[in-house]
Write a protein that holds these residues in place. Sequence first.
Motif, mmCIF file in Angstrom:
data_model
loop_
_atom_site.group_PDB
_atom_site.id
_atom_site.type_symbol
_atom_site.label_atom_id
_atom_site.label_comp_id
_atom_site.label_asym_id
_atom_site.label_seq_id
_atom_site.Cartn_x
_atom_site.Cartn_y
_atom_site.Cartn_z
ATOM 1 N N VAL A 103 -5.954 6.131 -5.134
ATOM 2 C CA VAL A 103 -6.277 5.411 -3.892
ATOM 3 C C VAL A 103 -6.950 6.343 -2.898
ATOM 4 O O VAL A 103 -7.930 5.975 -2.239
ATOM 5 N N HIS A 104 -6.458 7.567 -2.792
ATOM 6 C CA HIS A 104 -6.927 8.464 -1.734
ATOM 7 C C HIS A 104 -7.656 9.692 -2.273
ATOM 8 O O HIS A 104 -7.654 10.756 -1.645
ATOM 9 N N TRP A 108 -10.782 -3.303 7.072
ATOM 10 C CA TRP A 108 -9.747 -3.122 6.047
ATOM 11 C C TRP A 108 -8.605 -4.104 6.259
ATOM 12 O O TRP A 108 -8.122 -4.729 5.305
ATOM 13 N N HIS A 159 -10.163 2.884 3.070
ATOM 14 C CA HIS A 159 -9.214 3.980 2.863
ATOM 15 C C HIS A 159 -8.825 4.707 4.148
ATOM 16 O O HIS A 159 -7.639 4.858 4.442
ATOM 17 N N TYR A 160 -9.810 5.199 4.900
ATOM 18 C CA TYR A 160 -9.490 5.950 6.122
ATOM 19 C C TYR A 160 -10.711 5.985 7.019
ATOM 20 O O TYR A 160 -11.841 5.686 6.609
ATOM 21 N N THR A 188 0.851 -1.187 0.000
ATOM 22 C CA THR A 188 0.000 0.000 0.000
ATOM 23 C C THR A 188 0.890 1.242 0.000
ATOM 24 O O THR A 188 2.108 1.157 -0.146
#
Length: 394
Positions: A175-176, A376, A244-245, A49
């Motif tokens: 990705v973000h 995740w 993701h977060y 990642t």
Amino acid sequence: MSNSRPTPPSATALHKVRAPVAQAQGLPNSHYTSPALFEEEAAALLKSTWAGLGVAADVPEPGDAKPVNFLGMPLLLLRDKAGVVRVFNNVCRHRGMILVEEPRKIEGALRCPYHSWCYATDGRLVTTPHVGGPGQNTHADIDRSTLGLVEVRSHIWRDVVFVNIDGTAPPFEEVHVDLITRWAALDQPQHHGGAESRFTLDVQTNWKLAVENYCESYHLPWVHPGLNSYSRLEDHYNITAPGHYSGQGTHVYRQLKAEDGTCFPDFADLPAFWDEGAEYVALYPNVLLGAQRDHSFAIVLEPVSCEQTREHVHLYYAAPETTPALRAQNAAQWKEVFEEDIFVVEGMQKGRHAPGFDGGRFSPAMDGPTHCFHDWVAARMMAHRAPVTPAAAE
């Protein structure tokens, strides 16, 4: 008779983690205490990642170099002569000698102390003394153009240097994109506060527990009574972006003021939310970010072992010059907050050695961000363990 084999206990446990938050169990103890699982998670969660390695402020000037040990790998954070921050393997291409032992400035070329092979700060191999024999600095079989330093894929966002060790992750911006969009108004210059605006906490805990504690506000009344006295639990909300977060936000952010009433300058042209709002998110896998109207911070978690983590904390401001005393006061306040969490994450780490603990449960109302992170981790571990079928390999 059925030919199917029973599901391994580890797979069963991870399926329980991935259940809806109201029914889910947390990650099993071994994910916090097993050196073997630490290595497996390194491959599944950190090397494949965009993991945080450091910050660009660690190498502020061209030629600055800082060695970094990441998951046992010797890496080199280096700002080249053109001002570009790069990450290389910190080893000479000749015999694998470590190139830089301590942070320093590369005045000319980066010279290997073993046989004096020299590299430009952009990684090119430029000299190979005596490689063809005494006084012969070239050899037909030594092609310098193919023997530059091995560069590690990297990306900088909010001054954090992210690396993708195995080179397989999609571009960082893809990705973000969700968080980049969410914080688009904050996409403006940030200025590191300097020596008094950085500190490191050595914590005897697994790095995941630092993530889990950071991304929820449930513990505020008991662990952070000072903070909770004005930014109360009921002023907070959960943030979840599965895969993701996750984190927390508050509608009540109180600016730090000096005795004469001065504050840090604000970031420019922010939406009204940021007048009193703030957000704190864990960007998976190992970077903790905080955003407020007048300053921000980044915490890069260094997983040292399955039971040890270093938290590298950096504070940033909207203006390059701010009052040193106010910066020092701000850093001291944040350090106090982060130190209040140490007994919690270390206590949970000790608790993971209890054989009867089954991973715990989640409050559907309060623990959504923590469960989001567990989900995740479990998803990536299951994908990492999935066998490659002949069809998939073709």
